[in-house]
Design a protein around this motif. Structure first.
Motif, PDB file in Angstrom:
ATOM      1  N   SER A 374     -98.589  43.375 -76.433  1.00 29.69           N
ATOM      2  CA  SER A 374     -97.187  43.822 -76.374  1.00 29.69           C
ATOM      3  C   SER A 374     -96.280  43.020 -77.310  1.00 29.69           C
ATOM      4  O   SER A 374     -95.060  43.237 -77.304  1.00 29.69           O
ATOM      5  CB  SER A 374     -96.652  43.717 -74.941  1.00 29.69           C
ATOM      6  N   ASP A 375     -96.842  42.094 -78.077  1.00 31.08           N
ATOM      7  CA  ASP A 375     -96.063  41.243 -78.984  1.00 31.08           C
ATOM      8  C   ASP A 375     -95.004  40.425 -78.251  1.00 31.08           C
ATOM      9  O   ASP A 375     -93.924  40.152 -78.783  1.00 31.08           O
ATOM     10  CB  ASP A 375     -95.396  42.072 -80.091  1.00 31.08           C
ATOM     11  N   GLY A 376     -95.310  40.077 -77.010  1.00 31.22           N
ATOM     12  CA  GLY A 376     -94.414  39.213 -76.255  1.00 31.22           C
ATOM     13  C   GLY A 376     -93.172  39.878 -75.716  1.00 31.22           C
ATOM     14  O   GLY A 376     -92.264  39.190 -75.242  1.00 31.22           O
ATOM     15  N   VAL A 377     -93.110  41.211 -75.755  1.00 27.43           N
ATOM     16  CA  VAL A 377     -91.899  41.892 -75.275  1.00 27.43           C
ATOM     17  C   VAL A 377     -92.041  42.416 -73.851  1.00 27.43           C
ATOM     18  O   VAL A 377     -91.050  42.822 -73.242  1.00 27.43           O
ATOM     19  CB  VAL A 377     -91.490  43.061 -76.201  1.00 27.43           C
ATOM     20  N   TYR A 378     -93.259  42.398 -73.290  1.00 22.67           N
ATOM     21  CA  TYR A 378     -93.453  43.010 -71.972  1.00 22.67           C
ATOM     22  C   TYR A 378     -94.339  42.145 -71.092  1.00 22.67           C
ATOM     23  O   TYR A 378     -95.300  41.527 -71.564  1.00 22.67           O
ATOM     24  CB  TYR A 378     -94.072  44.399 -72.113  1.00 22.67           C
ATOM     25  N   GLY A 379     -93.980  42.103 -69.808  1.00 23.62           N
ATOM     26  CA  GLY A 379     -94.774  41.399 -68.815  1.00 23.62           C
ATOM     27  C   GLY A 379     -95.438  42.402 -67.897  1.00 23.62           C
ATOM     28  O   GLY A 379     -96.340  43.126 -68.297  1.00 23.62           O
ATOM     29  N   ALA A 380     -94.969  42.439 -66.638  1.00 30.10           N
ATOM     30  CA  ALA A 380     -95.470  43.418 -65.683  1.00 30.10           C
ATOM     31  C   ALA A 380     -94.273  44.144 -65.082  1.00 30.10           C
ATOM     32  O   ALA A 380     -93.638  43.660 -64.147  1.00 30.10           O
ATOM     33  CB  ALA A 380     -96.302  42.754 -64.590  1.00 30.10           C
ATOM     34  N   HIS A 381     -93.923  45.262 -65.677  1.00 30.12           N
ATOM     35  CA  HIS A 381     -92.757  46.062 -65.292  1.00 30.12           C
ATOM     36  C   HIS A 381     -91.428  45.331 -65.490  1.00 30.12           C
ATOM     37  O   HIS A 381     -90.421  45.670 -64.869  1.00 30.12           O
ATOM     38  CB  HIS A 381     -92.902  46.601 -63.872  1.00 30.12           C
ATOM     39  N   PHE A 382     -91.432  44.322 -66.343  1.00 31.44           N
ATOM     40  CA  PHE A 382     -90.230  43.655 -66.830  1.00 31.44           C
ATOM     41  C   PHE A 382     -90.379  43.442 -68.334  1.00 31.44           C
ATOM     42  O   PHE A 382     -91.489  43.252 -68.840  1.00 31.44           O
ATOM     43  CB  PHE A 382     -90.022  42.288 -66.160  1.00 31.44           C
ATOM     44  N   TRP A 383     -89.242  43.423 -69.035  1.00 32.84           N
ATOM     45  CA  TRP A 383     -89.222  43.131 -70.465  1.00 32.84           C
ATOM     46  C   TRP A 383     -88.971  41.644 -70.666  1.00 32.84           C
ATOM     47  O   TRP A 383     -88.288  41.007 -69.850  1.00 32.84           O
ATOM     48  CB  TRP A 383     -88.143  43.959 -71.161  1.00 32.84           C
ATOM     49  N   LEU A 384     -89.507  41.085 -71.755  1.00 38.99           N
ATOM     50  CA  LEU A 384     -89.459  39.650 -71.989  1.00 38.99           C
ATOM     51  C   LEU A 384     -88.808  39.308 -73.327  1.00 38.99           C
ATOM     52  O   LEU A 384     -88.786  40.126 -74.248  1.00 38.99           O
ATOM     53  CB  LEU A 384     -90.876  39.057 -71.986  1.00 38.99           C
ATOM     54  N   ASN A 385     -88.329  38.053 -73.396  1.00 42.08           N
ATOM     55  CA  ASN A 385     -87.852  37.509 -74.671  1.00 42.08           C
ATOM     56  C   ASN A 385     -88.836  36.468 -75.221  1.00 42.08           C
ATOM     57  O   ASN A 385     -88.501  35.713 -76.127  1.00 42.08           O
ATOM     58  CB  ASN A 385     -86.476  36.864 -74.495  1.00 42.08           C
ATOM     59  N   ALA A 386     -90.036  36.463 -74.682  1.00 37.45           N
ATOM     60  CA  ALA A 386     -91.035  35.466 -75.082  1.00 37.45           C
ATOM     61  C   ALA A 386     -91.329  35.541 -76.574  1.00 37.45           C
ATOM     62  O   ALA A 386     -91.628  34.522 -77.209  1.00 37.45           O
ATOM     63  CB  ALA A 386     -92.318  35.657 -74.276  1.00 37.45           C
ATOM     64  N   GLY A 387     -91.261  36.727 -77.139  1.00 38.62           N
ATOM     65  CA  GLY A 387     -91.520  36.900 -78.563  1.00 38.62           C
ATOM     66  C   GLY A 387     -90.297  36.718 -79.431  1.00 38.62           C
ATOM     67  O   GLY A 387     -90.371  36.910 -80.648  1.00 38.62           O
ATOM     68  N   GLY A 388     -89.160  36.356 -78.821  1.00 41.22           N
ATOM     69  CA  GLY A 388     -87.943  36.094 -79.593  1.00 41.22           C
ATOM     70  C   GLY A 388     -87.185  37.335 -80.014  1.00 41.22           C
ATOM     71  O   GLY A 388     -86.503  37.321 -81.051  1.00 41.22           O
ATOM     72  N   LYS A 389     -87.250  38.389 -79.211  1.00 41.90           N
ATOM     73  CA  LYS A 389     -86.493  39.599 -79.543  1.00 41.90           C
ATOM     74  C   LYS A 389     -85.008  39.288 -79.683  1.00 41.90           C
ATOM     75  O   LYS A 389     -84.319  39.834 -80.555  1.00 41.90           O
ATOM     76  CB  LYS A 389     -86.708  40.669 -78.472  1.00 41.90           C
ATOM     77  N   TYR A 390     -84.497  38.430 -78.790  1.00 41.97           N
ATOM     78  CA  TYR A 390     -83.112  37.966 -78.878  1.00 41.97           C
ATOM     79  C   TYR A 390     -83.156  36.529 -79.403  1.00 41.97           C
ATOM     80  O   TYR A 390     -83.305  35.579 -78.630  1.00 41.97           O
ATOM     81  CB  TYR A 390     -82.432  38.018 -77.509  1.00 41.97           C
ATOM     82  N   PRO A 391     -83.040  36.333 -80.702  1.00 39.05           N
ATOM     83  CA  PRO A 391     -83.281  35.011 -81.306  1.00 39.05           C
ATOM     84  C   PRO A 391     -82.306  33.924 -80.886  1.00 39.05           C
ATOM     85  O   PRO A 391     -82.642  32.732 -80.957  1.00 39.05           O
ATOM     86  CB  PRO A 391     -83.177  35.291 -82.814  1.00 39.05           C
ATOM     87  N   ASP A 392     -81.117  34.291 -80.448  1.00 35.97           N
ATOM     88  CA  ASP A 392     -80.106  33.291 -80.104  1.00 35.97           C
ATOM     89  C   ASP A 392     -79.984  33.063 -78.599  1.00 35.97           C
ATOM     90  O   ASP A 392     -78.986  32.509 -78.119  1.00 35.97           O
ATOM     91  CB  ASP A 392     -78.746  33.719 -80.670  1.00 35.97           C
ATOM     92  N   VAL A 393     -81.010  33.486 -77.869  1.00 33.23           N
ATOM     93  CA  VAL A 393     -80.995  33.407 -76.411  1.00 33.23           C
ATOM     94  C   VAL A 393     -82.287  32.699 -75.968  1.00 33.23           C
ATOM     95  O   VAL A 393     -83.327  32.841 -76.618  1.00 33.23           O
ATOM     96  CB  VAL A 393     -80.917  34.819 -75.798  1.00 33.23           C
ATOM     97  N   PRO A 394     -82.246  31.931 -74.871  1.00 32.95           N
ATOM     98  CA  PRO A 394     -83.464  31.256 -74.417  1.00 32.95           C
ATOM     99  C   PRO A 394     -84.644  32.220 -74.254  1.00 32.95           C
ATOM    100  O   PRO A 394     -84.478  33.349 -73.789  1.00 32.95           O
ATOM    101  CB  PRO A 394     -83.043  30.659 -73.072  1.00 32.95           C
TER     102      PRO A 394
END
Length: 443
Positions: A374-394
Motif C-alpha cells: 500500500s506504499d504506507g498509506v493504508y493499515g486495516a480500514h484506516f488510512w496512514l501517514n506512515a509513507g509521508g503523504k502529509y509531509p509537514d505532519v507527524p
C-alpha cells in the motif's frame, strides 16, 4: 438541401449513439440523486433545495429531477430510469426495486441514551472552556480561517479540533451546527472495522478466520482469504472502485439489493496478501460476515450500537442498511461532527473510554501497521501517514477518510483529533497545509 439532410441524419445518429452509450448510467444517476436526497432530508433534516444546490450539484447528477414525498424520494433523468428511495426509522434510507415489500415492517436497532451531566467527550452536556498555555490560539484560528476560506473551491462545512480530550476549536458553515448529522461516506469503513476489534477483544473472533473456508490446499482460491486480508484490502479478489463510471462499486451501491454479496461473487486475480486493492465491496462483505456472528438479525442490528456507538455516546450516529437489512459498512454512517470526534478520541485513547475498555490497545497497533503493497498509506480500514503523504505532519497520523474530504484525523504524538467535513476532496482542499497550521499551534 441534400447536405442539410445528411447533416441532420449524422446529428441524429450521434444523438442516438450518445443516448445508447449513456442510457445505463441513468440508473446510477437517478439512484444517487434519489438516495442522497432522501437520506439528507430524512436524517440530517436539511431542505430539499439545499441538497439540489449542494450535494446533488455534481456532473451528471445535476441532470436528475428529484421529487420528495413523506419519508421517500423519487428521481429520474429526462423522465427515464425512475428510482425510488424509502426511509425507515432507525435504518435510514434505501433504494428499492420491484422486490421491495412495503407492507413488511423491518426490524430496527434498539438504541440506548447515555445519561449523565458530563461535558464532551464523555457526555453531551456542552464542553469545557479550558485554556491551554501551550496552544497559540491565534495560529489555531488561522488554521480554521484557512479551512473555511474560498468556499467555492474548498467547500468546508465543519471543523473540530480536540486536544487532550477537550474541544479547543470548532467552527460551522451557516446552516450547520454541532447537532447536524454529516454523511461520513467511507469513514464508515473505519466504524465497521472497529466492530471486528471489539469482537476480537471479547474473544469471539480471530483475524485468521477464513470466511470462504479453510482448505489450506486452495492457496490460489477464495479458501485462503482471512479476515486479516479483508481488513487490509488484500483479498486478491477482483474489484473496480471507480465512482465516475458503471463500475463494481457504483453497481453495488445503486443497484444491488444485498450489498454483502457483490465482492464475494468476484473472481480471484491474485493470491491473498499479494496485492492491495481498495474496495468498498470488501467492507460490505465484512458486514455480511459480521451478520454470521449472531444467531438473530436483531442481535446483528443491535451490536454496533450496544458495543460501540451508544456505549461512547455517539447518539447522533446512524448506519443505514441495504434492502436486505445489512449495514452498508462501506459508505452510509451519519453522525454530527462532535460524535465523529468521539470516534477519533476512542482511538487516541487506545480503546479506553472513560475507564472502560472497548477494544485492546494492540488493536490500535494493528490498524496502524502499514499494509504491504500500500506504499504506507493504508493499515486495516484506516488510512496512514506512515509513507509521508502529509509531509509537514507527524508520520504517526492515521485517519478515517470519506468521499469529498470527510476526515477524522488522529495524531497521537500531538494528543490531537481533528475532524473536517465538506464537499471537496484533497485535490481542492489541502489537508497537509490545514494540519500543518494546527500542529504548529501546539507548542
Amino acid at each position: 438541401m441534400k447536405i442539410l439532410k445528411r447533416f441532420l441524419l449524422v446529428l441524429l445518429l450521434v444523438l442516438i449513439a450518445t443516448v445508447a452509450y449513456n442510457y445505463p448510467k441513468l440508473n446510477l444517476i437517478s439512484g444517487f440523486a434519489s438516495k442522497n436526497m432522501a437520506s439528507t432530508v430524512f436524517i440530517a433534516e436539511r431542505g430539499a433545495e439545499s441538497v439540489v444546490q449542494n450535494e446533488n450539484d455534481m456532473p451528471l447528477i445535476r441532470l436528475a429531477d428529484v421529487s420528495m414525498g413523506k419519508a421517500k424520494a423519487k428521481a429520474s433523468v429526462f423522465g427515464l430510469m425512475q428510482r425510488e428511495t424509502i426511509c425507515r426509522e432507525g435504518l435510514g434510507c434505501v433504494l428499492v426495486n420491484e422486490e421491495y415489500d412495503a407492507s413488511k415492517i423491518p426490524l430496527k436497532p434498539k438504541r440506548t441514551q447515555l445519561k449523565n451531566n458530563l461535558p464532551f467527550p464523555y457526555g453531551n452536556n456542552g464542553k469545557k472552556d479550558t485554556v491551554f498555555d501551550n496552544i497559540e490560539y491565534d495560529k489555531l484560528n488561522d488554521a480554521l480561517d484557512y479551512a473555511f476560506s474560498n468556499y467555492e473551491t474548498q467547500k468546508t462545512r465543519t471543523v473540530l479540533v480536540v486536544y487532550k480530550n477537550e474541544i479547543v476549536a470548532e467552527r460551522y458553515l451557516d446552516g450547520f451546527d454541532e447537532e447536524t448529522p454529516i454523511l461520513g461516506w467511507s469513514m464508515t469503513k473505519s466504524i465497521l472495522g472497529t466492530l471486528y476489534g471489539i469482537l476480537q477483544y471479547e474473544g469471539k473472533i480471530a483475524l485468521d478466520h477464513k470466511p470462504f473456508g479453510d482448505d489450506i490446499r486452495m492457496k490460489n482460491t477464495k479458501m485462503g482469504i482471512t479476515l486479516n486480508h479483508l481488513l487490509r484490502m488484500q483479498s486478491g479478489l477482483e474489484w473496480d472502485e471507480d465512482y465516475a463510471s458503471i463500475s463494481d462499486v457504483t453497481k453495488m451501491l445503486f443497484m444491488e439489493s444485498d450489498m454483502t454479496l457483490a465482492q464475494a461473487k468476484k473472481k480471484v486475480i491474485a493470491p491473498p496478501g499479494e496485492v492491495w486493492n481498495y474496495s468498498s465491496g470488501t467492507t460490505n462483505l465484512l458486514s455480511g460476515e459480521l451478520r454470521k456472528q449472531f444467531d438473530t438479525h436483531q442481535k446483528y442490528l443491535d451490536f454496533p450500537y450496544t458495543a460501540l456507538i451508544d456505549k461512547i455516546g455517539m447518539h447522533s450516529m446512524l448506519i443505514e442498511t441495504d434492502m436486505m437489512g445489512n449495514f452498508v459498512g462501506s459508505s452510509y454512517a451519519w453522525a454530527n461532527t462532535r460524535d465523529w470526534a468521539k470516534f477519533g478520541l476512542l482511538y487516541l485513547n487506545r480503546g479506553n473510554w472513560n475507564g472502560e475498555r472497548i477494544f485492546s490497545p494492540q488493536w490500535v497497533d494493528y490498524v496502524t501497521k502499514p499494509t504491504e503493497h500500500s506504499d504506507g498509506v493504508y493499515g486495516a480500514h484506516f488510512w496512514l501517514n506512515a509513507g509521508g503523504k502529509y509531509p509537514d505532519v507527524p508520520k504517526d497520523l492515521y485517519s478515517a477518510n470519506g468521499f469529498q474530504g470527510q476526515r477524522v484525523f488522529i495524531i497521537p504524538s500531538k494528543d490531537l483529533v481533528v475532524v473536517r467535513t465538506g464537499l471537496a476532496n484533497e485535490d481542492a482542499f489541502d489537508s497537509n497545509v490545514f494540519l500543518r497550521k494546527i500542529v504548529s499551534a501546539i507548542k
